[in-house]
Design an enzyme around this catalytic site. Structure first.
Site, mmCIF file in Angstrom:
data_model
loop_
_atom_site.group_PDB
_atom_site.id
_atom_site.type_symbol
_atom_site.label_atom_id
_atom_site.label_comp_id
_atom_site.label_asym_id
_atom_site.label_seq_id
_atom_site.Cartn_x
_atom_site.Cartn_y
_atom_site.Cartn_z
ATOM 1 N N SER A 45 0.814 -1.212 0.000
ATOM 2 C CA SER A 45 0.000 0.000 0.000
ATOM 3 C C SER A 45 0.849 1.263 0.000
ATOM 4 O O SER A 45 0.350 2.351 -0.300
ATOM 5 C CB SER A 45 -0.941 0.020 1.198
ATOM 6 O OG SER A 45 -1.890 -1.024 1.127
ATOM 7 N N GLY A 221 -4.428 -2.014 -0.814
ATOM 8 C CA GLY A 221 -3.638 -1.674 -1.991
ATOM 9 C C GLY A 221 -3.330 -0.192 -2.014
ATOM 10 O O GLY A 221 -3.858 0.581 -1.213
ATOM 11 N N GLY A 223 -2.777 3.823 -3.578
ATOM 12 C CA GLY A 223 -3.333 4.831 -4.474
ATOM 13 C C GLY A 223 -4.796 5.155 -4.286
ATOM 14 O O GLY A 223 -5.426 4.805 -3.289
ATOM 15 N N CYS A 248 -9.398 -1.857 3.749
ATOM 16 C CA CYS A 248 -8.625 -0.703 3.278
ATOM 17 C C CYS A 248 -9.050 -0.289 1.866
ATOM 18 O O CYS A 248 -10.157 0.212 1.690
ATOM 19 C CB CYS A 248 -7.135 -1.003 3.370
ATOM 20 S SG CYS A 248 -6.110 0.483 3.354
ATOM 21 N N LEU A 249 -8.213 -0.490 0.841
ATOM 22 C CA LEU A 249 -8.631 -0.161 -0.522
ATOM 23 C C LEU A 249 -9.865 -0.965 -0.902
ATOM 24 O O LEU A 249 -10.764 -0.454 -1.588
ATOM 25 C CB LEU A 249 -7.496 -0.434 -1.513
ATOM 26 C CG LEU A 249 -7.785 -0.057 -2.976
ATOM 27 C CD1 LEU A 249 -7.926 1.444 -3.143
ATOM 28 C CD2 LEU A 249 -6.691 -0.595 -3.904
ATOM 29 N N GLN A 252 -12.833 0.860 0.317
ATOM 30 C CA GLN A 252 -13.160 2.011 -0.526
ATOM 31 C C GLN A 252 -13.815 1.565 -1.836
ATOM 32 O O GLN A 252 -14.742 2.217 -2.334
ATOM 33 C CB GLN A 252 -11.889 2.809 -0.808
ATOM 34 C CG GLN A 252 -11.277 3.428 0.432
ATOM 35 C CD GLN A 252 -9.819 3.802 0.249
ATOM 36 O OE1 GLN A 252 -9.299 3.816 -0.866
ATOM 37 N NE2 GLN A 252 -9.142 4.100 1.352
ATOM 38 N N ASN A 290 -3.362 2.475 7.247
ATOM 39 C CA ASN A 290 -2.486 2.986 6.202
ATOM 40 C C ASN A 290 -3.336 3.351 4.996
ATOM 41 O O ASN A 290 -3.574 2.521 4.120
ATOM 42 C CB ASN A 290 -1.427 1.946 5.815
ATOM 43 C CG ASN A 290 -0.619 2.379 4.593
ATOM 44 O OD1 ASN A 290 -0.588 3.556 4.257
ATOM 45 N ND2 ASN A 290 0.007 1.435 3.925
ATOM 46 N N GLY A 292 -4.814 6.981 2.455
ATOM 47 C CA GLY A 292 -4.868 8.411 2.184
ATOM 48 C C GLY A 292 -6.198 8.868 1.636
ATOM 49 O O GLY A 292 -6.369 10.055 1.336
ATOM 50 N N PHE A 293 -7.147 7.929 1.481
ATOM 51 C CA PHE A 293 -8.473 8.244 0.951
ATOM 52 C C PHE A 293 -9.525 7.697 1.907
ATOM 53 O O PHE A 293 -9.261 6.789 2.698
ATOM 54 C CB PHE A 293 -8.658 7.640 -0.445
ATOM 55 C CG PHE A 293 -7.765 8.272 -1.482
ATOM 56 C CD1 PHE A 293 -8.243 9.273 -2.311
ATOM 57 C CD2 PHE A 293 -6.443 7.863 -1.626
ATOM 58 C CE1 PHE A 293 -7.427 9.863 -3.261
ATOM 59 C CE2 PHE A 293 -5.616 8.450 -2.562
ATOM 60 C CZ PHE A 293 -6.112 9.458 -3.381
ATOM 61 N N HIS A 332 -6.858 -2.175 9.367
ATOM 62 C CA HIS A 332 -6.280 -3.495 9.070
ATOM 63 C C HIS A 332 -6.501 -4.459 10.230
ATOM 64 O O HIS A 332 -5.717 -4.481 11.186
ATOM 65 C CB HIS A 332 -4.789 -3.369 8.769
ATOM 66 C CG HIS A 332 -4.494 -2.752 7.444
ATOM 67 N ND1 HIS A 332 -4.295 -3.493 6.297
ATOM 68 C CD2 HIS A 332 -4.409 -1.457 7.077
ATOM 69 C CE1 HIS A 332 -4.081 -2.683 5.279
ATOM 70 N NE2 HIS A 332 -4.146 -1.436 5.729
ATOM 71 N N GLU A 334 -6.028 -7.550 10.263
ATOM 72 C CA GLU A 334 -4.997 -8.593 10.259
ATOM 73 C C GLU A 334 -3.684 -8.099 10.857
ATOM 74 O O GLU A 334 -2.756 -8.887 11.066
ATOM 75 C CB GLU A 334 -4.765 -9.095 8.832
ATOM 76 C CG GLU A 334 -3.824 -8.269 7.978
ATOM 77 C CD GLU A 334 -4.375 -6.912 7.562
ATOM 78 O OE1 GLU A 334 -3.601 -6.065 7.068
ATOM 79 O OE2 GLU A 334 -5.585 -6.678 7.731
#
Length: 354
Positions: A45, A221, A223, A248-249, A252, A290, A292-293, A332, A334
């Site tokens: 990530s 992941g 971005g 996480c990603l 989103q 972790n 940023g979005f 996260h 995990e």
């Protein structure tokens, strides 16, 4: 050897080079974890980013063979206050300097990471250049200003698997869509008996269904989630067909797949001490994060509810479909910032599998 870090706003930080040498650009972000630097360095990530560690001493327990989240490092640069030259740990196999040199990651030590972190907090994440070679500072600043933003970069294909592979298990079959999956996600599923079939991020809904899964896991992941529209379309088509759990990603992507929107945070959430509240129980978890979005709460449709919130800034940390077995968390589960309190989410996912 001297090294320098410059930001697009013209800030300049001088220090000493360690690890690899040369020059690299990326989005400069900070992580507040006191430990876990090996996991940070091998977390896919962080692809495309120069990571600043706020804890002042990094490398004191070295690098070992057991704590990798991926087979290699994807960070663009590594910034610390002090690099430990004499690690002490019974599992140590390498010094952090040796690991960074092997992975081609440029490190810089001896800078005021507190001042750098405050600048990022006040002004937001910025593009930067880390260099142990250049001497013309203005040229580096101009380069930083011309670097691509994190949005629009195709980072997921860089870190995700290119081929389907299976981690055997005696229990239910779970398809893991790999957007840059940390190794511990597979491990947590496998420890619960799951047969985990890891697939590339471009895998279609039809291809996933032919694998005969009982559930689908969406990984973390790097971005901007809007940069993987093919994955959003796939997940949208899978909702209602199979139980789905996103991290996480992946969280989103679920938010976008149900019709919601995402936005970029000012400086993101990166560390192992973020308080998250489960709105159903009122329980608060200290989590590893972790990203940023974030998902825009106001954009969500009526059949999707917010299940968790971040107690620092009230951003969305979890989603749950009101009638379908689809849920996700931004943090996260995990990753253990201490107790493994959030691993119950994997059990919750398995309870949805038929």
């Amino acid at each position: 050897m001297q090294a320098v870090l410059v930001l697009e706003d013209g800030s300049v930080f001088y220090g000493k080079a360690f690890g690899a040498t040369g020059e690299q650009w990326g989005e400069v972000v900070f992580n507040t974890g006191m430990t876990g630097y090996q996991e940070v360095l091998t977390d896919p990530s962080y692809c495309g980013q120069i990571v600043v560690m706020t804890y002042p001493l990094i490398g004191n327990y070295g690098i070992n063979k057991d704590d990798f989240e991926a087979k290699k490092s994807f960070v663009r640069g590594f910034v610390v206050k002090e690099e430990c030259h004499r690690p002490s740990n019974w599992r140590v196999s390498n010094k952090i300097d040796e690991f960074l040199a092997r992975e081609g990651v440029i490190g810089i030590s001896g800078i005021d990471t507190r001042a750098l972190t405050r600048r990022i907090r006040n002004h937001g994440t910025m593009r930067g250049i880390i260099s142990s070679a250049a001497t013309d500072i203005q040229t580096l600043i101009d380069k930083a200003r011309s670097c691509p933003q994190i949005t629009g970069q195709e980072l997921v294909p860089t870190v995700a698997t290119k081929e389907i592979y299976t981690v055997p298990g005696n229990g239910p079959r779970v398809v893991l869509m790999d957007f840059g999956a940390k190794a511990n996600i597979v491990r947590c599923l496998n420890q619960r008996g799951c047969e985990v079939v890891v697939v590339p991020p471009t895998t279609t809904p039809e291809e996933i269904m032919t694998l005969g899964p009982q559930g689908v896991m969406l990984s973390n992941g790097p971005g901007d989630p809007t940069d993987v529209p093919y994955a959003i379309k796939t997940v949208s088509n899978l909702i209602g067909q199979l139980p789905i759990f996103g991290i996480c990603l992946g969280h989103q992507i679920i938010g976008l797949a149900v019709g919601g929107k995402t936005y970029k945070l000012k400086f993101g959430h990166r560390g192992a001490n973020h308080p998250v509240k489960d709105l159903a129980t009122g329980r608060v978890f200290i989590t590893s994060q972790n990203h940023g979005f974030a998902v825009d709460r106001q954009s969500l449709p009526p059949d999707v509810e917010v299940s968790h919130i971040n107690l620092n800034d009230n951003t969305v940390e979890g989603l749950r479909h009101k009638s379908l077995p689809v849920f996700s968390v931004q943090y996260h589960p995990e990753a253990a910032p201490g107790p493994m309190d959030s691993e119950y989410l994997f059990d919750q996912f398995l309870a949805n599998l038929s």
